[in-house]
Design a protein around this motif. Structure first.
Motif, PDB file in Angstrom:
ATOM      1  N   LEU B 319       0.423  -1.275   0.503  1.00  0.00           N
ATOM      2  CA  LEU B 319       0.221  -0.646  -0.160  1.00  0.00           C
ATOM      3  C   LEU B 319       1.393   1.394   0.139  1.00  0.00           C
ATOM      4  O   LEU B 319       1.240   2.094  -0.828  1.00  0.00           O
ATOM      5  CB  LEU B 319      -0.901  -0.030   0.992  1.00  0.00           C
ATOM      6  CG  LEU B 319      -2.097   0.679   1.632  1.00  0.00           C
ATOM      7  CD1 LEU B 319      -3.557   0.552   1.138  1.00  0.00           C
ATOM      8  CD2 LEU B 319      -1.986   1.787   2.776  1.00  0.00           C
ATOM      9  N   SER B 323       1.373   3.734  -2.556  1.00  0.00           N
ATOM     10  CA  SER B 323       1.388   6.139  -3.125  1.00  0.00           C
ATOM     11  C   SER B 323       3.265   6.197  -3.459  1.00  0.00           C
ATOM     12  O   SER B 323       3.104   7.661  -4.539  1.00  0.00           O
ATOM     13  CB  SER B 323       1.263   6.111  -1.443  1.00  0.00           C
ATOM     14  OG  SER B 323      -0.297   5.891  -0.838  1.00  0.00           O
ATOM     15  N   LEU B 324       4.447   5.653  -2.830  1.00  0.00           N
ATOM     16  CA  LEU B 324       5.350   6.294  -3.650  1.00  0.00           C
ATOM     17  C   LEU B 324       5.391   5.964  -5.017  1.00  0.00           C
ATOM     18  O   LEU B 324       6.148   7.005  -5.494  1.00  0.00           O
ATOM     19  CB  LEU B 324       6.351   5.490  -3.049  1.00  0.00           C
ATOM     20  CG  LEU B 324       6.326   5.547  -1.554  1.00  0.00           C
ATOM     21  CD1 LEU B 324       7.216   4.578  -0.640  1.00  0.00           C
ATOM     22  CD2 LEU B 324       6.982   7.436  -0.830  1.00  0.00           C
ATOM     23  N   ASN B 326       2.762   6.024  -7.082  1.00  0.00           N
ATOM     24  CA  ASN B 326       2.117   7.021  -7.883  1.00  0.00           C
ATOM     25  C   ASN B 326       2.868   8.950  -7.516  1.00  0.00           C
ATOM     26  O   ASN B 326       2.693   9.371  -8.697  1.00  0.00           O
ATOM     27  CB  ASN B 326       1.087   7.254  -7.060  1.00  0.00           C
ATOM     28  CG  ASN B 326      -0.295   6.134  -7.600  1.00  0.00           C
ATOM     29  OD1 ASN B 326       0.177   5.724  -8.604  1.00  0.00           O
ATOM     30  ND2 ASN B 326      -1.216   6.123  -6.392  1.00  0.00           N
ATOM     31  N   ASP B 355      -1.369  -3.990  -8.168  1.00  0.00           N
ATOM     32  CA  ASP B 355      -2.320  -4.481  -9.522  1.00  0.00           C
ATOM     33  C   ASP B 355      -3.389  -3.068  -8.775  1.00  0.00           C
ATOM     34  O   ASP B 355      -4.134  -2.613  -9.348  1.00  0.00           O
ATOM     35  CB  ASP B 355      -2.614  -5.875  -9.237  1.00  0.00           C
ATOM     36  CG  ASP B 355      -1.474  -6.254  -9.823  1.00  0.00           C
ATOM     37  OD1 ASP B 355      -0.904  -5.429 -10.126  1.00  0.00           O
ATOM     38  OD2 ASP B 355      -1.254  -7.692  -9.733  1.00  0.00           O
ATOM     39  N   VAL B 356      -3.952  -3.381  -7.276  1.00  0.00           N
ATOM     40  CA  VAL B 356      -5.131  -2.033  -6.658  1.00  0.00           C
ATOM     41  C   VAL B 356      -4.964  -0.608  -6.617  1.00  0.00           C
ATOM     42  O   VAL B 356      -5.740  -0.505  -7.078  1.00  0.00           O
ATOM     43  CB  VAL B 356      -5.812  -2.868  -5.847  1.00  0.00           C
ATOM     44  CG1 VAL B 356      -6.486  -2.531  -4.956  1.00  0.00           C
ATOM     45  CG2 VAL B 356      -5.769  -4.253  -5.855  1.00  0.00           C
ATOM     46  N   SER B 357      -4.271  -0.856  -6.085  1.00  0.00           N
ATOM     47  CA  SER B 357      -3.313   0.607  -5.200  1.00  0.00           C
ATOM     48  C   SER B 357      -2.322   1.152  -6.465  1.00  0.00           C
ATOM     49  O   SER B 357      -2.360   2.558  -6.012  1.00  0.00           O
ATOM     50  CB  SER B 357      -3.319   1.182  -4.099  1.00  0.00           C
ATOM     51  OG  SER B 357      -4.513  -0.075  -3.602  1.00  0.00           O
ATOM     52  N   ALA B 358      -2.051   0.977  -7.247  1.00  0.00           N
ATOM     53  CA  ALA B 358      -0.930   1.974  -7.601  1.00  0.00           C
ATOM     54  C   ALA B 358      -1.372   2.329  -9.460  1.00  0.00           C
ATOM     55  O   ALA B 358      -1.646   1.243  -9.891  1.00  0.00           O
ATOM     56  CB  ALA B 358       0.647   1.304  -7.956  1.00  0.00           C
ATOM     57  N   LEU B 359      -1.477   3.447  -9.540  1.00  0.00           N
ATOM     58  CA  LEU B 359      -1.622   3.363 -11.092  1.00  0.00           C
ATOM     59  C   LEU B 359      -1.286   3.423 -12.220  1.00  0.00           C
ATOM     60  O   LEU B 359      -0.317   2.860 -11.583  1.00  0.00           O
ATOM     61  CB  LEU B 359      -1.865   5.647 -11.185  1.00  0.00           C
ATOM     62  CG  LEU B 359      -2.419   6.435 -10.449  1.00  0.00           C
ATOM     63  CD1 LEU B 359      -1.539   7.579 -10.687  1.00  0.00           C
ATOM     64  CD2 LEU B 359      -3.991   6.740 -11.297  1.00  0.00           C
ATOM     65  N   PRO B 360      -1.682   2.343 -13.274  1.00  0.00           N
ATOM     66  CA  PRO B 360      -0.749   2.258 -14.464  1.00  0.00           C
ATOM     67  C   PRO B 360       0.041   2.310 -15.338  1.00  0.00           C
ATOM     68  O   PRO B 360       0.881   2.243 -14.911  1.00  0.00           O
ATOM     69  CB  PRO B 360      -2.187   1.174 -15.304  1.00  0.00           C
ATOM     70  CG  PRO B 360      -3.619   1.530 -14.397  1.00  0.00           C
ATOM     71  CD  PRO B 360      -3.282   2.688 -14.397  1.00  0.00           C
ATOM     72  N   ALA B 361       0.336   3.752 -15.305  1.00  0.00           N
ATOM     73  CA  ALA B 361       1.707   4.598 -15.794  1.00  0.00           C
ATOM     74  C   ALA B 361       2.254   4.226 -14.627  1.00  0.00           C
ATOM     75  O   ALA B 361       3.612   4.067 -15.127  1.00  0.00           O
ATOM     76  CB  ALA B 361       1.234   5.983 -15.902  1.00  0.00           C
ATOM     77  N   ARG B 363       2.421   1.571 -12.393  1.00  0.00           N
ATOM     78  CA  ARG B 363       3.114   0.860 -11.828  1.00  0.00           C
ATOM     79  C   ARG B 363       3.407  -0.391 -13.059  1.00  0.00           C
ATOM     80  O   ARG B 363       4.429  -1.400 -13.172  1.00  0.00           O
ATOM     81  CB  ARG B 363       1.668  -0.498 -11.727  1.00  0.00           C
ATOM     82  CG  ARG B 363       1.768  -1.708 -11.174  1.00  0.00           C
ATOM     83  CD  ARG B 363       0.670  -2.442 -10.593  1.00  0.00           C
ATOM     84  NE  ARG B 363      -0.970  -1.370 -11.044  1.00  0.00           N
ATOM     85  CZ  ARG B 363      -1.547  -1.730 -12.187  1.00  0.00           C
ATOM     86  NH1 ARG B 363      -0.931  -2.276 -13.453  1.00  0.00           N
ATOM     87  NH2 ARG B 363      -2.588  -0.740 -12.565  1.00  0.00           N
ATOM     88  N   GLU B 364       3.436  -0.458 -14.457  1.00  0.00           N
ATOM     89  CA  GLU B 364       4.441  -1.041 -14.938  1.00  0.00           C
ATOM     90  C   GLU B 364       4.961  -0.572 -15.874  1.00  0.00           C
ATOM     91  O   GLU B 364       5.768  -1.955 -16.292  1.00  0.00           O
ATOM     92  CB  GLU B 364       2.817  -0.879 -16.754  1.00  0.00           C
ATOM     93  CG  GLU B 364       2.030  -1.124 -16.270  1.00  0.00           C
ATOM     94  CD  GLU B 364       1.031  -0.447 -17.518  1.00  0.00           C
ATOM     95  OE1 GLU B 364       0.619   0.702 -18.260  1.00  0.00           O
ATOM     96  OE2 GLU B 364      -0.903  -0.727 -17.238  1.00  0.00           O
TER      97      GLU B 364
END
Lengths: 415, 415
Positions: B319, B323-324, B326, B355-361, B363-364
């Protein structure tokens, strides 16, 4: 703490040094306005004859004017005053915001020569904004001084791009938007795109409340919340340019679901929708932003539910700011967009929360301020970005009046 | 996105250029080991005769050796191989950790020449560690090669400083510690102090898993949790050097009270105390760190409560990492200290949370990795910091063998 190791040595030649000096002189008058040659000599640490030659070259290139001062302060020959040619060289500055599209022609020196805006229909994709924005730009350009030359363009895009399924997709639209703008202005220097909060942060850093501060968090509230983060004088863009999405820090894991698919993101507690939710109001037909402005006005007049809603949002605002102070340790936090008004109305609540949740070391030396440039920050920042190439290489950026100087220039028509 | 505007032009003279080139050659062999003159020519973009002269100057200054390669690969005169004089020039590297004090002598080139440690009594103030650390250093120095010269010192301090009332005070002890170390080594180049996570991040960036990556979040778990954040290749130190206190991001406002006075800080959910709490265990006489290691071992053997505790910590770890990602959009997240083991045991839980809490941009494109340098990262990083002055100005840092070169040197005895 020094920077991590780098191997490559830095070896500027004579041409590179001249280019840097031309850039330094032009940048100085661009940011600080008309400046005498004598003052430039002192400020830039270059000798008098060098400044004279650089200013003359910039004047020959059509980028500055040189005139005697209107009032001579001392006896003897007065030092010429170097001024940016605001009417002669301009940038195309665009912003795509949640509810409107804005365009400005901004002269060298930062003077807004003209500014237009139209409503952005709800749901309009960012790339579809290229056409309407180009119309605004062309209309303004017809009114500019004859021979005025465009130094470049930039577009600030508010962080509201969503997938077909409604999930927020940051960055996806940038390429499409770039292509659409290039189709509108194929022969011109092209456009740089950036996040609206990043660009507004650059504006506040260059000409606003953050001038002279090297560690800044600029927070921008709109439908979403994002930040322009400057550390050590440089914008934190991140690995892929997606830094600053502070609206998606998880601050309340038991909270409401966010448009990004997560739960309890900061923007679900401090965005305009949260303000309405806490005030028990509906968006109505005028849209979220207008309804939220209504709540802020009601709170100003002491309406009880509105005040409670603003306080609740201000408390969450303080909680997230505390986390950012602890992580980034900025010297200044700037509140822009809708957060400007939330901070104005609930500053005491924000500060009380910081007293509890921010480490003393990070809290004691930080300043909290409302944005100085207001709604125009995005356009002013976009112009700064657009002028970047010219300021880096004033006589070779394809903007200087080559026919007048006879200088050999590289092709400036890069999109 | 370009950097915000700067006015001052950069005008290096011949001496400055030579200094930069000497630094580039020394830094290259320091980081990459023995390198032939021919290879240096290619890597640094300087011509052959310049490299030859620079290497000869560094050799005369006692900083490198030059020898023919052991195996000649081509016909003709072989290119000399330039190597750092690891045994002749060293740094004093110290770390003050929650449960122990460590000291190393690290040779130029990064070779650990000797390393010692003693237990840190619970509650011992950081400044009181100067005496025991100095004993370790003096003991090691007696065993170094004759004529070995010290290039500087640095101390990595774990983020555990507390007020008399138990509240965490970041940064307060640094000045006292500096003075205490200076009292122990008055005639020497002095010590730089830094946060342990920052310094371990520099080590991983220079010689570990983060080499070659410019946007890195290094997370260090111990009693507290902090981060070394590198963006655009530079450490984020913040306005007052207190950046990276990620352990005090508020992730669970309804959670337990933190030592900093706030509630629900990230370290209350992922620090070693949280691991024990979730496992329903007491610290015991061996201390928190040892008891936490016991839980991790039990989880490895499949013990149910221990597994559940590790999973719960891993979920909170994910979690906060979300945040970091993002906020900072790093290309790499490195798990060090106790978090190295938590990540090893719960990587799948961390990834599911992202997968739930980070933006796809964000995280990917991010890599998650365990730290490569282990417990020694702080000492290796401290040595890098200590060598900084020498690498910036190899022949004038008060380290080079001046009597051999006859070069005029500035006074190097600055504390």
């Amino acid at each position: 703490m020094p920077a991590p190791a780098r191997s490559a040595p830095y070896l500027p030649g004579q041409e590179e040094i001249r280019r840097q000096n031309l850039g330094a002189v032009l940048r100085h008058v661009h940011l600080h306005g008309p400046t005498s040659r004598a003052e430039l000599t002192g400020r830039l640490g270059l000798n008098r004859s060098t400044i004279g030659a650089l200013a003359a070259d910039l004047a020959a290139g059509g980028l500055v004017t040189e005139e005697p001062p209107t009032v001579a302060l001392r006896a003897g020959r007065p030092s010429l005053v170097v001024s940016p040619r605001s009417g002669g060289v301009y940038a195309r500055a665009l912003s795509i915001e949640s509810d409107r599209l804005r365009a400005a022609c901004v002269g060298l020196g930062g003077r807004v020569l003209d500014l237009r805006e139209v409503a952005r229909p709800p749901g309009m994709p960012a790339a579809d904004a290229a056409g309407p924005l180009a119309c605004l730009v062309r209309d303004m350009e017809r009114g500019l001084a004859e021979g005025a030359r465009c130094a470049g363009g930039a577009v600030a895009v508010a962080d509201t791009t969503r997938d077909a399924d409604g999930r927020i997709r940051i960055g996806r639209a940038d390429a499409e938007l770039g292509a659409a703008l290039y189709a509108e202005f194929p022969a011109d220097p092209g456009f740089v795109a950036g996040d609206l909060a990043d660009i507004a942060a650059l504006a506040e850093h260059a000409r606003g409340v953050a001038a002279g501060t090297d560690d800044v968090v600029y927070l921008h509230g709109d439908l979403g919340v994002s930040a322009g983060i400057i550390t050590g004088g440089r914008l934190v863009s991140g690995h892929r340019g997606h830094g600053g999405k502070v609206g998606h820090m998880v601050v309340n894991p038991g909270g409401v679901r966010c448009g990004c698919g997560s739960r309890g993101c900061w923007e679900t507690e401090i965005g305009v929708a949260a303000l309405l939710r806490h005030a028990g109001r509906e968006p109505g037909t005028a849209g979220l932003a207008a309804a939220a402005a209504e709540v802020l006005r009601a709170a100003e007049h002491g309406e009880r539910t509105a005040c409670a809603a603003v306080h609740r949002v201000a408390d969450w605002l303080g909680l997230g700011v505390a986390s950012l102070l602890n992580v980034i340790n900025p010297g200044l936090v700037v509140f822009g967009g809708s957060l400007r008004q939330v901070y104005a109305a609930g500053a005491d609540v924000v500060h009380r929360r910081l007293d509890v949740s921010a480490l003393p070391a990070s809290r004691e030396r930080v300043l909290l301020r409302a944005a100085a440039l207001g709604r125009d920050a995005a356009l002013i920042g976009a112009a700064e970005l657009a002028f970047g190439r010219l300021l880096a290489d004033p006589l070779n950026a394809g903007v200087a009046a080559r026919e007048e100087t006879g200088l050999r220039a590289t092709d400036g028509g890069v999109p």
